[in-house]
Scaffold this motif. Structure first.
Motif, PDB file in Angstrom:
ATOM      1  N   VAL A 622       0.879  -1.173   0.000  1.00 27.70           N
ATOM      2  CA  VAL A 622       0.000   0.000   0.000  1.00 27.70           C
ATOM      3  C   VAL A 622       0.905   1.207   0.000  1.00 27.70           C
ATOM      4  O   VAL A 622       1.700   1.402   0.914  1.00 27.70           O
ATOM      5  CB  VAL A 622      -0.935   0.013   1.223  1.00 27.70           C
ATOM      6  N   GLN A 623       0.806   2.057  -1.034  1.00 30.58           N
ATOM      7  CA  GLN A 623       1.707   3.194  -1.178  1.00 30.58           C
ATOM      8  C   GLN A 623       0.928   4.382  -1.748  1.00 30.58           C
ATOM      9  O   GLN A 623      -0.209   4.233  -2.197  1.00 30.58           O
ATOM     10  CB  GLN A 623       2.862   2.827  -2.108  1.00 30.58           C
ATOM     11  N   THR A 758       1.932  -1.461  10.813  1.00 28.92           N
ATOM     12  CA  THR A 758       2.344  -0.181  10.235  1.00 28.92           C
ATOM     13  C   THR A 758       3.098  -0.435   8.938  1.00 28.92           C
ATOM     14  O   THR A 758       3.701  -1.496   8.738  1.00 28.92           O
ATOM     15  CB  THR A 758       3.251   0.614  11.194  1.00 28.92           C
ATOM     16  N   SER A 759       3.042   0.554   8.038  1.00 31.84           N
ATOM     17  CA  SER A 759       3.767   0.497   6.779  1.00 31.84           C
ATOM     18  C   SER A 759       4.408   1.859   6.564  1.00 31.84           C
ATOM     19  O   SER A 759       3.738   2.897   6.698  1.00 31.84           O
ATOM     20  CB  SER A 759       2.808   0.161   5.629  1.00 31.84           C
ATOM     21  N   GLU A 760       5.706   1.892   6.243  1.00 33.57           N
ATOM     22  CA  GLU A 760       6.424   3.174   6.219  1.00 33.57           C
ATOM     23  C   GLU A 760       7.308   3.290   4.978  1.00 33.57           C
ATOM     24  O   GLU A 760       8.084   2.381   4.655  1.00 33.57           O
ATOM     25  CB  GLU A 760       7.279   3.299   7.474  1.00 33.57           C
ATOM     26  N   TYR A 761       7.142   4.424   4.283  1.00 32.58           N
ATOM     27  CA  TYR A 761       7.998   4.815   3.156  1.00 32.58           C
ATOM     28  C   TYR A 761       8.611   6.173   3.473  1.00 32.58           C
ATOM     29  O   TYR A 761       8.248   6.812   4.468  1.00 32.58           O
ATOM     30  CB  TYR A 761       7.177   4.890   1.864  1.00 32.58           C
ATOM     31  N   ASP A 762       9.501   6.655   2.611  1.00 32.45           N
ATOM     32  CA  ASP A 762      10.124   7.957   2.848  1.00 32.45           C
ATOM     33  C   ASP A 762       9.108   9.091   2.835  1.00 32.45           C
ATOM     34  O   ASP A 762       9.264  10.077   3.544  1.00 32.45           O
ATOM     35  CB  ASP A 762      11.217   8.225   1.794  1.00 32.45           C
ATOM     36  N   LYS A 765       3.504   7.235   5.669  1.00 33.69           N
ATOM     37  CA  LYS A 765       3.424   6.299   6.789  1.00 33.69           C
ATOM     38  C   LYS A 765       1.955   5.955   7.038  1.00 33.69           C
ATOM     39  O   LYS A 765       1.103   6.828   6.976  1.00 33.69           O
ATOM     40  CB  LYS A 765       4.032   6.891   8.066  1.00 33.69           C
ATOM     41  N   GLU A 766       1.727   4.688   7.340  1.00 32.90           N
ATOM     42  CA  GLU A 766       0.359   4.237   7.597  1.00 32.90           C
ATOM     43  C   GLU A 766       0.362   3.260   8.772  1.00 32.90           C
ATOM     44  O   GLU A 766       1.219   2.388   8.874  1.00 32.90           O
ATOM     45  CB  GLU A 766      -0.219   3.545   6.358  1.00 32.90           C
TER      46      GLU A 766
END
Length: 810
Positions: A622-623, A758-762, A765-766
């Motif tokens: 998921v992004q 949790t899901s984290e990109y630069d 964040k989710e």
């Protein structure tokens, strides 16, 4: 596409193949006679572990009174036999080492003869059985199967996990191949989950978890195979069973079904029908943070809570016919009609960089889903001699699958106060599969065995998606969301398996080659792709007894997971006003190299160490959506690679005569390497899962099961999942002269299985919390009718398994 094996795998592979080829274990055979010395057909014959009398396998004697237990691990056993009108008799204890074991004739006695006194035999199969290359989950005998779905049974099985998107994983690895009666299920992800939710556990006899399958199976399934075997009555005459159950959690769940079988002389007719009416509660709470150039740009909060109503009809009918003593032919037709309706309201608020309210709106997402499926199989099996040393079998499959999704997403804006909008979607798809396969088995001297086969499959998929926006009662086609996608695929495969025994060392060596031609076309925009590649998939299995109590085995394999048809399909399906799902036509297959070393102590305690390397692993992500507007997209992407290091411990125990326990620990470290959404990924953490199953024999026909599982924190790609687990308890009572069975259970007693992750990109964040209807109390009753004369059953597989599994999407 080409491939190259890592050097250390090549060296190890060819060092091992220089030894020999062999089978996995010797066979145990014998005869059953009555008091006059005549043969007894269809006697129930059980293989017991000598140390505790536990039933390990059950077979039936054939028309010549002969029984056979194939591939029995080294150890001490005894065999018992029973038949209506006779008392149970048994052999003396015997030892299996490296050669076939032919036992003395079992002489049945009249029913008034002395019964077994010195040994207490367990009448019920254990919940879990361990074999050389698999774990067998005996579904039918457990009270926890009452009112359950196949997906729920799987989620409680050793090493199996189901994530928030309904993706199945075996020992922490995704990429699982699911078979039902030897045929691949035509779905993955949420569509596979819907299918398994629609398949009641009362129609399932057992589930096999195979971690390193041989070359005979399709090369798909890098994590292993989940093989589901449906019930099929083996008694002479007309027989069957009726089952009904009702469960209640947040909502009610009703299941009912019937199984029928008529066996007479050369003909066996069988059929089943199951009806499922289930209401499922779901809740999803989301918080998202957005960033631009490293600076906080705003956030959003949303809550989805609703109910999905599933109505499912599943059916199966077929005929087996003995053309001659050496030839069997059969026809099987099976289908499913699923109708689901969901009403999921959503509340969303967005905030700016200063945490000031930016927008507030509510959405009502009403979804409808219809999945009518129909598949047919024609099969034949021929033995070239009376010993069965040379056999040829063939299968021809035709299947048609449809998916019809209707969606109505109505959004009402509070801040700012603008006109409401309605997004209506009509998502329709059709899939046609044609497949043919043939397998040949030839016994070689000195207990050798040669297997070979071919398979051809052709798949055509056509998906059409139409979205319209309704604003101020005006309907306008949304060309940015609508799409039409066609996909054609042809796979030609051949394999060879060689087995041979040299002293105590046993080895199985296999090679499988698959030629793939695929073409995808987006009608809107005239974009597409075309792929043509050949892949070779070697596999090897070795087993070496070290002493009376110790065995070692080693397996190596190379496998492939092609993207499912819907994973490639670029259509959109909106989850809520800010989240949608879409496929990715740019996906490539993932390729894996797998090594596993296993030690067995006293045939009960198993320790396995495994390693796998996967290139271009396909993960669910998921992004941020590319079109901005603070939307998120759920899709699939290829990473660069993943490395998996695993340790599996199996520790059975029997604290008392009335209490048996099966404990399973899977500890692993999985590292992912790749780059998505501008974010580099090179991470992994140690993780583990524990599963325990306890069976209690309470007397007077009562038994009880208590199972529990716990999963530690784990990372899967960009997803960080917190610990979770559940405790389940069930009771079972046989009655009405053993023709009736009452089962009651309560699952997830303490409601400890909600998912937090949790899901984290630069730049994104989710975090989310997800709850489902897992705490359920259920009661069920099964009544069996017909006579008790048993007949041997025959295997029934089909040829289109790989294509059917991949027919589904996320």
């Amino acid at each position: 596409m080409t491939f190259s094996l890592p050097k250390h795998v090549i060296i190890l592979f060819f060092f091992l193949t220089g030894s020999a080829w062999a089978q996995k274990g010797p066979n145990v055979t014998g005869l059953v006679h009555d008091p006059t010395g005549s043969v007894v057909e269809f006697a129930t014959v059980a293989l017991h572990r000598a140390s505790d009398s536990t039933v390990l396998k059950t077979e039936f004697s054939d028309a010549a009174g002969t029984y056979r237990f194939p591939s029995v691990p080294a150890g001490q056993y005894f065999v018992s036999a029973s038949q209506v009108g006779f008392a149970r008799s048994q052999t003396n204890a015997f030892t299996v080492s490296t050669s076939n074991e032919s036992l003395p004739v079992i002489q049945l006695k009249s029913s008034s003869a002395t019964q077994l006194k010195e040994v207490t035999v367990q009448a019920r199969k254990p919940m879990f059985e361990r074999e050389a290359d698999r774990i067998v989950v005996n579904v039918d005998g457990s009270p926890l199967s009452a009112g359950a779905t196949s997906l729920e049974i799987l989620s409680r099985s050793p090493g199996i996990t189901v994530d928030q998107n309904d993706n199945l994983a075996l020992r922490g690895k995704q990429g699982v191949l699911v078979l039902i009666d030897g045929k691949r299920v035509p779905m993955t992800g949420s569509e596979l989950a819907d299918m398994l939710r629609s398949l009641p556990a009362n129609s399932v006899e057992k589930i096999e978890l195979i971690t390193n399958p041989p070359a005979k199976y399709d090369a798909a399934g890098s994590a292993g195979i989940i093989a589901i075997k449906l019930k099929k009555d083996g008694r002479q005459g007309t027989n069957g069973s009726l089952t009904t159950s009702y469960g209640y959690g947040r909502y009610g769940k009703f299941t009912s079904g019937i199984n029928l079988n008529h066996r007479h002389k050369k003909t066996n007719l069988f059929g089943s029908y199951n009806y499922n009416d289930r209401n499922v509660f779901t809740q999803l709470i989301l918080h998202r943070d957005f960033y631009q150039n490293g600076q906080f740009a705003g956030s959003s909060d949303q809550e989805n809570q609703g109910k999905t109503h599933y109505k499912t009809h599943t059916y199966r009918a077929g005929i087996d016919y003995s053309v001659s003593k050496r030839t069997m032919a059969g026809i099987v037709v099976n289908g499913m009609a699923l109708d689901a309706k969901a009403s999921i309201p959503n509340v969303t608020k967005t905030y700016d960089a200063e945490n000031q309210l930016q927008s507030s709106y509510t959405s009502a997402n009403n979804r409808g889903l219809r999945i009518p499926n129909l598949a047919g199989n024609v099969n034949i099996k021929h033995s070239f001699d009376s010993t069965g040393k040379r056999e040829l079998s063939a299968d021809f499959d035709l299947a048609h699958y449809e998916t019809h999704r209707l969606q109505n997403l109505a959004t009402t804006f509070i801040v700012p106060a603008i006109s409401p909008t309605i997004l209506a979607g009509d998502l329709s798809g059709a899939l046609d599969i044609t497949s043919f396969k043939a397998d040949y088995v030839h016994a070689l001297p000195n207990k050798g065995r040669l297997e070979g086969g071919i398979k051809f499959s052709q798949v055509h998929s056509d998906n059409n998606v139409l979205f319209t926006n309704i604003i101020d009662s005006q309907s306008v086609v949304d060309t940015g969301k609508s799409n039409h996608f066609r996909y054609d695929e042809n796979i030609n495969a051949a394999y060879i398996n060689l087995n041979q025994t040299f002293n105590k060392l046993t080895v199985q060596l296999g090679f499988r080659g698959e030629q793939t031609t695929a073409k995808g076309q987006q009608v809107i925009g005239n974009a597409g792709f075309s792929r043509n590649y050949f892949q070779l998939f070697p596999s090897i299995f070795l087993k070496q007894p070290l002493s009376k109590n110790h065995d070692m085995s080693l397996s190596l394999s190379r496998r492939i997971d092609r993207p499912t048809y819907n994973q490639l399909n670029p259509f959109r399906a909106y989850i809520d006003a800010t989240t949608y799902f879409t496929g990715n036509p740019a996906l490539f297959p993932q390729l894996s190299y797998n090594v596993e070393l296993t030690h067995t102590f006293k045939q009960k305690f198993i320790t396995s160490v495994s390693y796998s390397r996967t290139d271009q692993p396909i993960i669910d992500v998921v992004q941020p959506a590319p079109d901005g507007n603070r939307q998120a997209v759920s899709t699939f992407q290829n990473l660069t690679r993943s490395d998996y290091y695993g340790l599996t411990l199996t520790v059975p125990a029997q604290p008392a005569n009335w209490w048996t326990m099966d404990n399973n620990l899977v500890a692993y470290y999985q590292q992912f390497v790749g780059n998505l959404a501008g974010t580099s990924l090179n991470t992994g953490i140690p993780a583990y899962s524990i599963n325990t199953a306890n069976t209690f024999t309470l007397g007077n026909g009562w038994t009880a099961d208590v199972t529990g599982n716990y999963r530690s924190r784990q990372l899967y790609g960009f997803l960080d999942i917190r610990p979770l687990g559940q405790l389940n308890i069930g009771l079972q009572k046989t009655m009405l002269n053993k023709k009736g069975t009452l089962k009651v259970n309560v699952t997830d007693i303490f409601y400890t299985s909600p998912l937090h992750a949790t899901s984290e990109y630069d730049n994104y964040k989710e975090s989310f919390n997800q709850r489902q209807d897992t705490r359920v109390a259920t009661a069920s009753f099964t009544y069996r009718f017909g006579n008790d004369t048993l007949a041997p059953t025959r295997r029934r597989t089909g040829g289109a398994e790989e294509e059917k599994r991949r027919a589904g999407g996320a």
